[in-house]
Design an enzyme around this catalytic site. Sequence first.
Site, short mmCIF file in Angstrom:
data_model
loop_
_atom_site.label_atom_id
_atom_site.label_comp_id
_atom_site.label_asym_id
_atom_site.label_seq_id
_atom_site.Cartn_x
_atom_site.Cartn_y
_atom_site.Cartn_z
N ARG A 19 0.91 -1.23 0.17
CA ARG A 19 -0.05 0.05 -0.01
C ARG A 19 0.95 1.29 0.12
NH1 ARG A 19 -3.22 -4.41 0.24
NH2 ARG A 19 -5.18 -3.83 -0.40
N LYS A 70 15.23 -6.21 3.91
CA LYS A 70 15.57 -5.00 4.95
C LYS A 70 16.97 -5.19 5.28
CE LYS A 70 10.96 -3.72 6.30
NZ LYS A 70 9.95 -3.14 7.47
N ASN A 91 14.89 0.31 6.19
CA ASN A 91 13.61 0.41 5.52
C ASN A 91 13.39 1.65 4.52
OD1 ASN A 91 12.85 2.54 7.07
ND2 ASN A 91 10.77 1.80 7.24
N ASP A 106 10.77 2.56 11.06
CA ASP A 106 9.94 1.60 11.28
C ASP A 106 9.48 1.74 12.96
OD1 ASP A 106 9.02 0.22 9.36
OD2 ASP A 106 10.68 -1.28 9.49
N GLY A 135 6.86 -11.36 20.73
CA GLY A 135 7.54 -11.54 19.55
C GLY A 135 8.95 -11.14 19.26
N ALA A 136 9.51 -11.78 18.33
CA ALA A 136 11.30 -11.43 18.40
C ALA A 136 11.50 -11.28 16.83
CB ALA A 136 11.91 -12.25 19.14
N ALA A 139 10.23 -6.67 13.17
CA ALA A 139 9.51 -5.59 13.57
C ALA A 139 9.47 -5.47 15.16
CB ALA A 139 7.81 -6.06 13.32
N ILE A 226 0.31 -4.88 15.44
CA ILE A 226 0.95 -4.14 14.29
C ILE A 226 0.55 -4.65 12.95
CG2 ILE A 226 2.85 -3.61 15.77
CD1 ILE A 226 4.49 -5.74 13.99
P1 ATR Z 1 8.31 -9.83 11.45
O1 ATR Z 1 9.86 -9.86 10.75
O2 ATR Z 1 7.37 -9.49 10.35
O3 ATR Z 1 8.43 -9.37 12.85
P2 ATR Z 1 8.98 -12.57 11.55
O4 ATR Z 1 10.55 -12.48 11.76
O5 ATR Z 1 8.30 -13.92 10.63
O6 ATR Z 1 8.02 -11.29 11.46
O7 ATR Z 1 8.51 -13.19 13.12
C1 ATR Z 1 7.22 -13.64 13.44
C2 ATR Z 1 7.11 -13.81 14.95
O8 ATR Z 1 5.89 -14.26 15.22
C3 ATR Z 1 7.96 -14.50 15.65
O9 ATR Z 1 8.35 -13.95 16.80
C4 ATR Z 1 7.60 -15.74 15.72
O10 ATR Z 1 7.86 -16.78 16.87
P3 ATR Z 1 9.04 -17.54 16.79
O11 ATR Z 1 10.39 -16.64 16.66
O12 ATR Z 1 9.26 -18.71 17.70
O13 ATR Z 1 9.03 -18.28 15.15
C5 ATR Z 1 5.89 -15.64 16.06
N1 ATR Z 1 5.06 -16.38 15.86
C6 ATR Z 1 4.84 -17.04 14.54
N2 ATR Z 1 3.84 -17.97 14.85
C7 ATR Z 1 3.60 -18.03 16.06
C8 ATR Z 1 2.55 -19.06 16.85
N3 ATR Z 1 1.96 -20.04 16.22
N4 ATR Z 1 2.71 -18.72 18.27
C9 ATR Z 1 3.46 -17.93 18.90
N5 ATR Z 1 4.46 -17.09 17.93
C10 ATR Z 1 4.36 -17.11 16.70
#
Ligand code: ATR
Length: 287
Positions: A19, A70, A91, A106, A135-136, A139, A226
């Site tokens: 977008r 990125k 970015n 970001d 999450g890790a 983002a 997000i």
């Molecule tokens: P982005 O770069 O957009 O932040 P990413 O690197 O694909 O996305 O990260 C996705 C996040 O969602 C990760 O923190 C992932 O956890 P893992 O590091 O354990 O893979 C989390 N995630 C994806 N599916 C999940 C689930 N079913 N339960 C909990 N966390 C999940």
Amino acid sequence: MSASSGKLAIIGWPVSHSRSPLIHNHWLAARGEAPVYQPYPIDPKDDFRRALEQMAEAGFVGANVTVPHKEAAFNAMDALSAAAEKIGAVNTISFEGGRLRGANTDGDGFVASLDAAMQAASGQDWRRQPALVLGAGGAARAIIVALGAAGVPAIRVVNRSRDKAEALTGLADNMHIDDWSARTRMTEGCGLLVNTTSLGMVGQPALEMPEAALGALCPRALICDIVYAPLETPLLRAARASGHIGVDGLGMLLQQAALSFEIWRGERPPVNAALRDKLIADLAQEA
Ligand code: ATR
């Protein structure tokens, strides 16, 4: 070619769903400029630096970068902003003659979206209380760096794979990392909860956060998802039902874009309801 008329792009693979052209061309039109912001696919198999040099030769003065490029962009730059350096990803690229300068908007865009939501809802300053980040991924990295820079007193991070969260140690001061299962008790006293995982996205399971966990946040805390597909996630519905302030992913999308636009054109464009509505209408067409 002057910077104010040079071409702009969003680089990704695939990139047709983005977008960003809609957003940036809206701002260009408001300045009386032609819609020179376009999607620019780069195959991950190609030489990324060479592809950027070709863009410079073709008259591009700036580009956003999205998945999966990125980190490749970070490695291809001649100079980096402090945020990009810390996050380890770029970015926003500026083509400055033969030199490539990378920034990352970001995290600052995320902070701007929190401030806008806080002001709109007359909420308390989220900077004063601890924050919980779920999450890790990429983002989360940008968000943790920005929360640290904003002076949040404690940043709690949980991730399904704990080792990935541990690897983020040092991105900000006062980080506390725990197991994914601890997320329900780590909300205690937080002024901000942000979900950066894919849970709650279209086609993914919802994020499980019991009512009691949301109840343990500060009153009128900010709860942010997000993602923007869907715009109203189960977490945001629960946030509003429990009296907190829900912040959807469009705020971060728009604010990071505004900060990129400012880098290229020297002027921060307005993020207003008209643009947000235009974006929502466009997203609805796809749904
Ligand atoms: P982005 O770069 O957009 O932040 P990413 O690197 O694909 O996305 O990260 C996705 C996040 O969602 C990760 O923190 C992932 O956890 P893992 O590091 O354990 O893979 C989390 N995630 C994806 N599916 C999940 C689930 N079913 N339960 C909990 N966390 C999940």
